[in-house]
Design a protein around this motif. Structure first.
Motif, short mmCIF file in Angstrom:
data_model
loop_
_atom_site.label_atom_id
_atom_site.label_comp_id
_atom_site.label_asym_id
_atom_site.label_seq_id
_atom_site.Cartn_x
_atom_site.Cartn_y
_atom_site.Cartn_z
N PRO A 252 0.80 -1.23 0.00
CA PRO A 252 0.00 0.00 0.00
C PRO A 252 0.83 1.27 0.00
N LYS A 253 2.09 1.21 0.41
CA LYS A 253 2.97 2.38 0.38
C LYS A 253 3.75 2.49 -0.93
N GLY A 254 3.44 1.61 -1.87
CA GLY A 254 4.16 1.61 -3.14
C GLY A 254 5.38 0.71 -3.08
N GLN A 255 6.16 0.73 -4.14
CA GLN A 255 7.33 -0.13 -4.24
C GLN A 255 8.44 0.35 -3.30
N THR A 256 8.90 -0.53 -2.42
CA THR A 256 9.99 -0.20 -1.49
C THR A 256 11.04 -1.28 -1.54
N TRP A 257 12.28 -0.89 -1.19
CA TRP A 257 13.43 -1.78 -1.33
C TRP A 257 14.27 -1.76 -0.06
N THR A 258 14.98 -2.84 0.15
CA THR A 258 16.00 -2.91 1.18
C THR A 258 17.21 -3.63 0.59
N THR A 259 18.19 -3.92 1.43
CA THR A 259 19.37 -4.67 0.99
C THR A 259 19.66 -5.77 2.00
N HIS A 260 20.53 -6.67 1.61
CA HIS A 260 20.90 -7.75 2.50
C HIS A 260 21.55 -7.21 3.78
N ASP A 261 22.43 -6.23 3.64
CA ASP A 261 23.08 -5.65 4.83
C ASP A 261 22.06 -4.98 5.74
N ALA A 262 21.08 -4.30 5.15
CA ALA A 262 20.06 -3.66 5.97
C ALA A 262 19.20 -4.71 6.70
N LEU A 263 18.91 -5.81 6.03
CA LEU A 263 18.15 -6.88 6.70
C LEU A 263 18.91 -7.40 7.91
N LYS A 264 20.23 -7.53 7.78
CA LYS A 264 21.03 -8.04 8.89
C LYS A 264 20.92 -7.18 10.14
N SER A 265 20.68 -5.89 9.94
CA SER A 265 20.62 -4.98 11.09
C SER A 265 19.28 -5.04 11.81
N GLY A 266 18.24 -5.55 11.14
CA GLY A 266 16.93 -5.55 11.77
C GLY A 266 16.29 -6.91 11.95
N TYR A 267 16.91 -7.95 11.39
CA TYR A 267 16.31 -9.28 11.43
C TYR A 267 17.37 -10.32 11.81
N THR A 268 16.90 -11.41 12.37
CA THR A 268 17.75 -12.56 12.62
C THR A 268 17.10 -13.79 11.98
N LEU A 269 17.84 -14.88 11.94
CA LEU A 269 17.29 -16.13 11.43
C LEU A 269 16.84 -17.00 12.59
N ARG A 270 15.66 -17.53 12.46
CA ARG A 270 15.02 -18.35 13.48
C ARG A 270 15.19 -19.82 13.09
N PHE A 271 15.74 -20.62 14.00
CA PHE A 271 15.90 -22.06 13.78
C PHE A 271 14.98 -22.79 14.76
N GLU A 272 14.07 -23.57 14.23
CA GLU A 272 13.16 -24.34 15.08
C GLU A 272 12.80 -25.64 14.38
N GLU A 273 12.42 -26.62 15.17
CA GLU A 273 11.93 -27.87 14.60
C GLU A 273 10.50 -27.67 14.13
N ASP A 274 10.20 -28.15 12.95
CA ASP A 274 8.85 -28.10 12.41
C ASP A 274 8.47 -29.52 12.00
N ALA A 275 7.66 -30.17 12.83
CA ALA A 275 7.21 -31.54 12.58
C ALA A 275 8.38 -32.49 12.32
N GLY A 276 9.44 -32.34 13.11
CA GLY A 276 10.56 -33.26 13.03
C GLY A 276 11.68 -32.86 12.11
N LEU A 277 11.55 -31.72 11.43
CA LEU A 277 12.60 -31.24 10.53
C LEU A 277 13.09 -29.88 11.01
N LEU A 278 14.34 -29.57 10.70
CA LEU A 278 14.88 -28.27 11.03
C LEU A 278 14.32 -27.23 10.06
N GLY A 279 13.66 -26.22 10.63
CA GLY A 279 13.13 -25.12 9.84
C GLY A 279 13.92 -23.85 10.08
N ILE A 280 13.97 -22.99 9.07
CA ILE A 280 14.69 -21.73 9.16
C ILE A 280 13.78 -20.63 8.62
N GLY A 281 13.65 -19.54 9.37
CA GLY A 281 12.85 -18.42 8.92
C GLY A 281 13.39 -17.12 9.48
#
Length: 268
Positions: free
Chosen positions: A35-64
């Motif tokens: 709704p705010k129109g086309q917006t962009w980020t970068t991989h480096d910017a993602l690193k500053s605001g997000y982490t990777l989540r590792f959890e089991e999902d029905a017996g398998l390792l999931g990553i998000g």
């Protein structure tokens, strides 16, 4: 802008001096521009605001990603007789994530169901040692960051081993793909489906959409084609596109019933 990433679909683009004006992935009727129109980020910017989540999902390792980003799919680590497969991909990769996967034996192949989850597939491939990324050639036009690590396959099936086969389910995209793991992770095998078909909220059915965010149903002929290509494929479980969106036990019967339910509704 170096390797811009669309903030709505999470797709990483090739090097560009400035961010593109448009994201064709989002402007396609299967996706949407925010709704705010086309917006962009970068991989480096993602690193500053997000982490990777590792959890089991029905017996398998999931990553998000944490917090949620873009479409919010999760990837799964599949230790199969075809090698260790990363099923689906994410917009962010980190040294910690690579270390976790290497500690489990590394990753040999990345396989992705459809263009909405291509994300930062080249970034992941390079971080994991320039491993191959398997995509169906029917969706080649949607690759926004080309790489020699991307390997296109054709036809309706691509056998990786005695126990693992990629199957072109079609429907959502012409090259939409499922992965069939005949012997795992539990007895009876599993189907990894992405969006075609997609496990619905009750975890007892699947459904079929041309566009999920825009509520556009899949044509009946496309659903019949998918049913024919999956016929004779045995599995007890279906793993969907995101956390907990799975059918564990009785999944073959659930998928068959879902085909009938959907086609009956469309006929009505």
């Amino acid at each position: 802008m170096t390797l811009p990433i669309c903030e709505t679909c999470g797709t990483q683009y090739a090097h560009a001096p400035t961010a593109p004006m448009h994201c064709p992935v989002c402007e396609d009727d299967r996706q949407y521009v925010g709704p705010k129109g086309q917006t962009w980020t970068t991989h480096d910017a993602l690193k500053s605001g997000y982490t990777l989540r590792f959890e089991e999902d029905a017996g398998l390792l999931g990553i998000g990603l944490a917090p949620d980003f873009a479409i919010n799919q999760r990837a799964l680590y599949l230790p199969t007789d075809a090698g260790n497969i990363l099923w689906e991909c994410l917009s962010l990769v980190s040294d910690d994530a690579v270390g976790v996967l290497k500690a489990r034996g590394g990753v040999d192949i990345i396989a992705i169901s459809h263009p909405h989850f291509y994300s930062s597939m080249v970034e992941w491939s390079e971080a994991l040692g320039n491993i191959p990324v398997l995509l169906h050639e029917a969706d080649k036009e949607w690759v926004r960051r080309p790489s020699p690590n991307i390997r296109f396959w054709r036809g309706d099936t691509h056998r990786l081993s005695d126990g693992v086969t990629l199957i072109r389910s079609g429907g959502h995209f012409p090259g939409s793909t499922v992965l069939h793991w005949k012997d795992g992770p539990r007895a009876g095998g599993a189907l990894f489906s992405g969006d075609a078909p997609q496990v619905v909220s009750d975890r007892r059915h699947v459904s079929f959409m041309h566009s999920y965010p825009n509520y556009m149903p899949m044509k009946a002929d496309a659903v019949r084609g998918m049913r024919a290509r999956l016929q004779g494929c045995a599995f007890e479980d279906v793993f969907g596109y995101t956390w907990g969106r799975n059918i564990i036990g009785g999944a073959r019967a659930a998928v068959d019933a879902s085909f009938e339910r959907y086609l009956s509704a469309m006929a009505g």
